[in-house]
Design an enzyme around this catalytic site. Sequence first.
Site, PDB file in Angstrom:
ATOM      1  N   GLY A 199       0.826  -1.215   0.000  1.00 13.47           N
ATOM      2  CA  GLY A 199       0.000   0.000   0.000  1.00 13.47           C
ATOM      3  C   GLY A 199       0.851   1.252   0.000  1.00 13.47           C
ATOM      4  O   GLY A 199       0.579   2.207   0.734  1.00 13.47           O
ATOM      5  N   ALA A 200       1.874   1.259  -0.846  1.00 10.75           N
ATOM      6  CA  ALA A 200       2.827   2.377  -0.811  1.00 10.75           C
ATOM      7  C   ALA A 200       2.647   3.352  -1.971  1.00 10.75           C
ATOM      8  O   ALA A 200       3.526   4.170  -2.223  1.00 10.75           O
ATOM      9  CB  ALA A 200       4.253   1.832  -0.767  1.00 10.75           C
ATOM     10  N   GLY A 223      -0.650   7.815   0.656  1.00  9.58           N
ATOM     11  CA  GLY A 223      -0.771   8.003   2.094  1.00  9.58           C
ATOM     12  C   GLY A 223       0.456   7.590   2.907  1.00  9.58           C
ATOM     13  O   GLY A 223       1.600   7.900   2.572  1.00  9.58           O
ATOM     14  N   ILE A 224       0.170   6.869   3.997  1.00 15.54           N
ATOM     15  CA  ILE A 224       1.213   6.518   4.974  1.00 15.54           C
ATOM     16  C   ILE A 224       2.273   5.614   4.343  1.00 15.54           C
ATOM     17  O   ILE A 224       3.473   5.783   4.572  1.00 15.54           O
ATOM     18  CB  ILE A 224       0.556   5.826   6.189  1.00 15.54           C
ATOM     19  N   GLY A 225       1.836   4.652   3.526  1.00 14.70           N
ATOM     20  CA  GLY A 225       2.774   3.723   2.889  1.00 14.70           C
ATOM     21  C   GLY A 225       3.728   4.453   1.957  1.00 14.70           C
ATOM     22  O   GLY A 225       4.930   4.172   1.928  1.00 14.70           O
ATOM     23  N   TYR A 252     -13.972  -2.771  10.505  1.00 13.31           N
ATOM     24  CA  TYR A 252     -12.641  -2.157  10.451  1.00 13.31           C
ATOM     25  C   TYR A 252     -11.936  -2.294  11.811  1.00 13.31           C
ATOM     26  O   TYR A 252     -10.766  -2.706  11.881  1.00 13.31           O
ATOM     27  CB  TYR A 252     -12.759  -0.684  10.041  1.00 13.31           C
TER      28      TYR A 252
END
Length: 296
Positions: A22-23, A26-28, A177
């Site tokens: 998930g890069a 966002g955070i990734g 979630y």
Amino acid sequence: MERDQIMPHEMSMKGQTCLITGATNGIGHATALALADKGATVIIVSRNEAKCAQTVESIKGITCNQAIEYMVADLSSQSSIRQLAVRYKSKYDKLDVLINNAGMIFLNHQETVDGIEMTWGLNHLGYFLLTYLLLDTIKASAPARIISVASSAHQPSSILFEDIEYKHRRYNGLGAYAQSKLANIMFTYALARRLEGSGVTANSLHPGAVATGFAANNGVLAKNIGRPLMNVFSISATKGAMTSVYLASAPEVATVTGKYFDKQKPVSSNQFSYDEDAQEKLWDLSLQMTGLAVLA
Ligand SMILES: NC(=O)c1ccc[n+]([C@@H]2O[C@H](COP(=O)([O-])OP(=O)(O)OC[C@H]3O[C@@H](n4cnc5c(N)ncnc54)[C@H](OP(=O)(O)O)[C@@H]3O)[C@@H](O)[C@H]2O)c1
């Protein structure tokens, strides 16, 4: 993202190979950028080849680190994860840092291609299966680190083993979630126990409330109003990546394992998460749901 937005760094990660899921956003993305800036070889994973290629070029351009590559995989699909693990092992002979980061919230009920409720399939089984399949490579690379991005949203949750997939209750996206993020933490505790003495650490973390694309997949209102509004009250992706980067690189946590971190400090997760019987039940269930039970 510009070069001056990358967090400052003291530690070189030259010679270390890091895989981050998930890069592309966002955070990734911010995590990959920071690790690339420290000189690591970084392999990013997400579903979208064009976004992967664009992200890799952008990270190379900003950091001047050319050892950045991508692998395309849909982490909600177990066959795609299996193919990813095979491709990874055929190309690389070591993995020093695995960061399980790709996760989403689904406000409406969806299923994976394997027929599993999507939040559970992507957020928990995705982390579990990829880690499990890469574990021999990670162990052979020790000292090595496994980091799973969880969330403080786990706090009100337990694992409802009788109905994990909301088959017998009305679906609740927030509940699904929270349950999946609790599973990230409990999986990490059970994994750390199994890795004792191996030189491989396993930790999970809460990144903070971070301005990203998170939740924007839930319709036009979420994308155009909800997400932008939430982003006003959130920290930047660079700040949100700090604990992931810290756990991946800081010497002072090289041997710290089996902890849940927030703001680069170990903190308590909810009471349910420490129930070892429940952790082991989750492990066994995860083996079954990923078809690994026959091998274990
Ligand atoms: N943002 C927050 O405030 C917050 C707070 C607590 C915890 N978290 C956690 O932080 C992690 C990252 O979230 P974020 O906010 O950075 O989200 P984001 O901006 O929505 O990014 C999600 C990333 O995951 C990838 N992804 C999504 N589904 C995928 C799939 N099926 N297969 C492969 N890749 C997939 C996306 O790439 P593609 O779309 O290109 O595939 C994207 O790169 C998640 O685990 C989330 O639970 C976030």
